[in-house]
Design an enzyme around this catalytic site. Structure first.
Site, PDB file in Angstrom:
ATOM      1  N   MET A 160     -13.033 -82.375  16.217  1.00 47.68           N
ATOM      2  CA  MET A 160     -13.173 -81.073  17.205  1.00 47.68           C
ATOM      3  C   MET A 160     -14.664 -80.800  17.474  1.00 47.68           C
ATOM      4  SD  MET A 160     -10.703 -78.126  16.036  1.00 47.68           S
ATOM      5  CE  MET A 160      -8.955 -78.456  15.968  1.00 47.68           C
ATOM      6  N   LYS A 197     -13.972 -65.017  15.299  1.00 51.19           N
ATOM      7  CA  LYS A 197     -12.476 -65.375  15.885  1.00 51.19           C
ATOM      8  C   LYS A 197     -11.533 -64.535  15.043  1.00 51.19           C
ATOM      9  CE  LYS A 197     -13.010 -69.737  18.133  1.00 51.19           C
ATOM     10  NZ  LYS A 197     -12.676 -71.235  18.030  1.00 51.19           N
ATOM     11  N   THR A 210     -16.330 -66.781  19.411  1.00 54.86           N
ATOM     12  CA  THR A 210     -16.699 -68.212  18.630  1.00 54.86           C
ATOM     13  C   THR A 210     -17.059 -67.761  17.189  1.00 54.86           C
ATOM     14  OG1 THR A 210     -17.170 -70.624  18.462  1.00 54.86           O
ATOM     15  CG2 THR A 210     -19.025 -68.801  19.623  1.00 54.86           C
ATOM     16  N   ASP A 228      -7.379 -72.136  21.956  1.00 51.56           N
ATOM     17  CA  ASP A 228      -7.717 -73.344  21.232  1.00 51.56           C
ATOM     18  C   ASP A 228      -6.476 -74.134  20.953  1.00 51.56           C
ATOM     19  OD1 ASP A 228     -10.422 -72.726  21.154  1.00 51.56           O
ATOM     20  OD2 ASP A 228     -10.138 -71.745  19.313  1.00 51.56           O
TER      21      ASP A 228
HETATM   22  P1  NAP Z   1     -14.780 -71.504  10.635  1.00 48.69           P
HETATM   23  O1  NAP Z   1     -13.670 -70.561  10.788  1.00 48.69           O
HETATM   24  O2  NAP Z   1     -16.212 -71.257  10.416  1.00 48.69           O
HETATM   25  O3  NAP Z   1     -14.248 -72.782   9.686  1.00 48.69           O
HETATM   26  C1  NAP Z   1     -15.257 -73.882   9.337  1.00 48.69           C
HETATM   27  C2  NAP Z   1     -14.336 -74.730   8.447  1.00 48.69           C
HETATM   28  O4  NAP Z   1     -15.667 -75.666   8.132  1.00 48.69           O
HETATM   29  C3  NAP Z   1     -13.826 -74.196   7.002  1.00 48.69           C
HETATM   30  O5  NAP Z   1     -12.826 -74.909   6.840  1.00 48.69           O
HETATM   31  C4  NAP Z   1     -14.975 -74.505   6.035  1.00 48.69           C
HETATM   32  O6  NAP Z   1     -14.455 -74.687   4.682  1.00 48.69           O
HETATM   33  C5  NAP Z   1     -15.382 -75.854   6.737  1.00 48.69           C
HETATM   34  N1  NAP Z   1     -16.825 -76.125   6.266  1.00 48.69           N
HETATM   35  C6  NAP Z   1     -17.861 -75.540   6.663  1.00 48.69           C
HETATM   36  N2  NAP Z   1     -18.964 -76.002   5.761  1.00 48.69           N
HETATM   37  C7  NAP Z   1     -18.759 -77.346   5.277  1.00 48.69           C
HETATM   38  C8  NAP Z   1     -19.405 -78.123   4.477  1.00 48.69           C
HETATM   39  N3  NAP Z   1     -20.745 -77.950   4.145  1.00 48.69           N
HETATM   40  N4  NAP Z   1     -18.266 -78.883   3.767  1.00 48.69           N
HETATM   41  C9  NAP Z   1     -17.054 -78.887   3.833  1.00 48.69           C
HETATM   42  N5  NAP Z   1     -16.683 -78.140   4.727  1.00 48.69           N
HETATM   43  C10 NAP Z   1     -17.185 -77.187   5.456  1.00 48.69           C
HETATM   44  O7  NAP Z   1     -15.122 -72.298  12.011  1.00 48.69           O
HETATM   45  P2  NAP Z   1     -14.062 -72.879  13.133  1.00 48.69           P
HETATM   46  O8  NAP Z   1     -13.944 -72.077  14.326  1.00 48.69           O
HETATM   47  O9  NAP Z   1     -12.628 -73.073  12.686  1.00 48.69           O
HETATM   48  O10 NAP Z   1     -14.781 -74.289  13.755  1.00 48.69           O
HETATM   49  C11 NAP Z   1     -14.951 -75.553  13.146  1.00 48.69           C
HETATM   50  C12 NAP Z   1     -15.194 -76.543  13.919  1.00 48.69           C
HETATM   51  O11 NAP Z   1     -14.640 -76.708  15.108  1.00 48.69           O
HETATM   52  C13 NAP Z   1     -16.719 -76.095  14.510  1.00 48.69           C
HETATM   53  O12 NAP Z   1     -17.583 -77.219  14.402  1.00 48.69           O
HETATM   54  C14 NAP Z   1     -16.564 -75.779  16.038  1.00 48.69           C
HETATM   55  O13 NAP Z   1     -17.587 -76.175  16.744  1.00 48.69           O
HETATM   56  C15 NAP Z   1     -15.363 -76.600  16.158  1.00 48.69           C
HETATM   57  N6  NAP Z   1     -14.357 -76.237  17.311  1.00 48.69           N
HETATM   58  C16 NAP Z   1     -14.406 -76.963  18.206  1.00 48.69           C
HETATM   59  C17 NAP Z   1     -13.381 -76.512  19.449  1.00 48.69           C
HETATM   60  C18 NAP Z   1     -13.432 -77.345  20.649  1.00 48.69           C
HETATM   61  O14 NAP Z   1     -13.312 -76.880  21.553  1.00 48.69           O
HETATM   62  N7  NAP Z   1     -13.863 -78.460  20.587  1.00 48.69           N
HETATM   63  C19 NAP Z   1     -12.818 -75.173  19.285  1.00 48.69           C
HETATM   64  C20 NAP Z   1     -12.986 -74.660  18.160  1.00 48.69           C
HETATM   65  C21 NAP Z   1     -13.918 -74.814  17.096  1.00 48.69           C
HETATM   66  P3  NAP Z   1     -14.376 -73.360   3.713  1.00 48.69           P
HETATM   67  O15 NAP Z   1     -13.066 -72.654   4.018  1.00 48.69           O
HETATM   68  O16 NAP Z   1     -14.570 -73.980   2.542  1.00 48.69           O
HETATM   69  O17 NAP Z   1     -15.596 -72.422   4.209  1.00 48.69           O
END
Ligand code: NAP
Length: 284
Positions: free
Chosen positions: A224, A66, A62, A102
């Site tokens: 999500m 990833k 995670t 995912d």
């Molecule tokens: P990630 O690769 O770190 O991406 C994070 C995303 O959020 C990027 O687009 C980032 O924008 C944006 N972001 C973070 N902080 C922000 C802020 N303060 N204001 C605006 N945008 C912000 O993480 P990820 O793996 O894609 O996960 C994203 C979310 O999905 C998490 O909450 C995770 O728990 C959830 N998720 C859930 C599942 C599920 O099974 N339900 C599976 C996977 C992920 P930038 O590109 O500008 O940094």
């Protein structure tokens, strides 16, 4: 010898994977322990390498590993390669194979829990990280009519828009400027939050990634984020009468698919959901 599995991430305070996976192993009487493995980036290579040992079956990955983990594996499936992110490692002999479950978890929960078929629909996707990439690729595969990707770092949204298999006229990358995003939100069939905004301990908890205006009545809102279960976005959307789906079912389906890859046994999906749902109530 008991087998070992776990989830690599940092930090890991919000992970429900240990409880939902352990209950599945116990259900099938498989002698295995699934643990949370908080690992910083600099230790990831050596920790992943340990999975080659005889007592390991595999792992989940995670935030924030990833994408970088692809380089550490022997093989990566076509789906995970296209998405550019791995959330599941399966050991085959001594080889480590990267998968992405995912994308499956997202589409399965969207169709089952929201009764929504994305084909020919318009979608606003918030985020361009690993989870957003999985959503964008699976939405393109199902034949969405249009996809707008909004992200704080617009270059990342543009890179994702360029990477997916949709005619360029049907994909737009924009910033997360509230007024432009709200205008699009008011006219689409589906809004997906794939940012970590609203996530407990994510740095922007208690914040909605989108100011909701006059949504069309049939708009589906999908968040999500699953900690908390009622995120700020879902709380706001609840007042509009639209269909809302939180991230817990996606978590269950991606975890169920990973379990089946490791064990080749059917995942007890209902039991995994009940267990995770109860555990979520105790999260602080
Ligand atoms: P990630 O690769 O770190 O991406 C994070 C995303 O959020 C990027 O687009 C980032 O924008 C944006 N972001 C973070 N902080 C922000 C802020 N303060 N204001 C605006 N945008 C912000 O993480 P990820 O793996 O894609 O996960 C994203 C979310 O999905 C998490 O909450 C995770 O728990 C959830 N998720 C859930 C599942 C599920 O099974 N339900 C599976 C996977 C992920 P930038 O590109 O500008 O940094």
């Amino acid at each position: 010898m008991a087998k070992r599995l776990g989830i690599f991430g940092y930090p890991l305070a919000h992970s429900l994977s240990p409880v939902l996976q352990q209950v599945a192993f116990d259900y099938h009487n498989i002698d295995a322990t699934y643990e949370a493995w908080p690992v910083r980036s600099e230790q990831l290579g050596s920790e992943v390498d340990k999975l080659r040992g005889p007592d390991y079956l595999g792992a989940n990955i995670t935030i924030p590993h990833k994408e970088v983990v692809l380089e550490l594996l022997d093989d990566v499936t076509q789906t995970a390669t296209s998405i550019g992110a791995v959330n599941t490692i399966v050991k085959r002999g001594s080889s480590l194979v990267g998968h992405n479950t995912d994308a499956y978890g997202f589409i399965k929960s969207l169709t089952e829990q929201a009764d929504f078929n994305p084909q020919d629909k318009s979608v606003l996707l918030l985020g361009a990280g690993g989870a957003a990439r999985a959503a964008a690729f699976s939405l393109a595969e199902t034949g969405v009519a249009s996809l707008t990707i909004s992200n704080r770092t617009v270059a990342r949204a543009q890179a994702l828009a360029n990477a997916i298999d949709l005619p360029s006229a049907n994909v737009t990358a924009i910033s997360n400027d509230p007024s432009s995003v709200s205008k699009i939100a008011n006219s689409v069939d589906l809004i997906v939050n794939a940012t970590s905004v609203g996530m407990m301990h994510g740095g922007a908890e208690a914040t909605s990634p989108l100011q909701l205006g006059d949504l069309t009545p049939d708009t589906v809102i999908y968040d999500m984020v699953y900690t908390p279960s009622k995120t700020p976005l879902l709380q706001a959307a609840g007042d509009t009468g639209t269909t809302c789906v939180g991230g817990l079912w996606m978590l269950i389906y991606q975890g169920a698919a990973a379990f089946e890859l490791w064990t080749e046994r059917p995942a007890p999906v209902g039991l995994m959901y009940e267990t995770a749902h109860k555990a979520l109530a105790d999260f602080r």
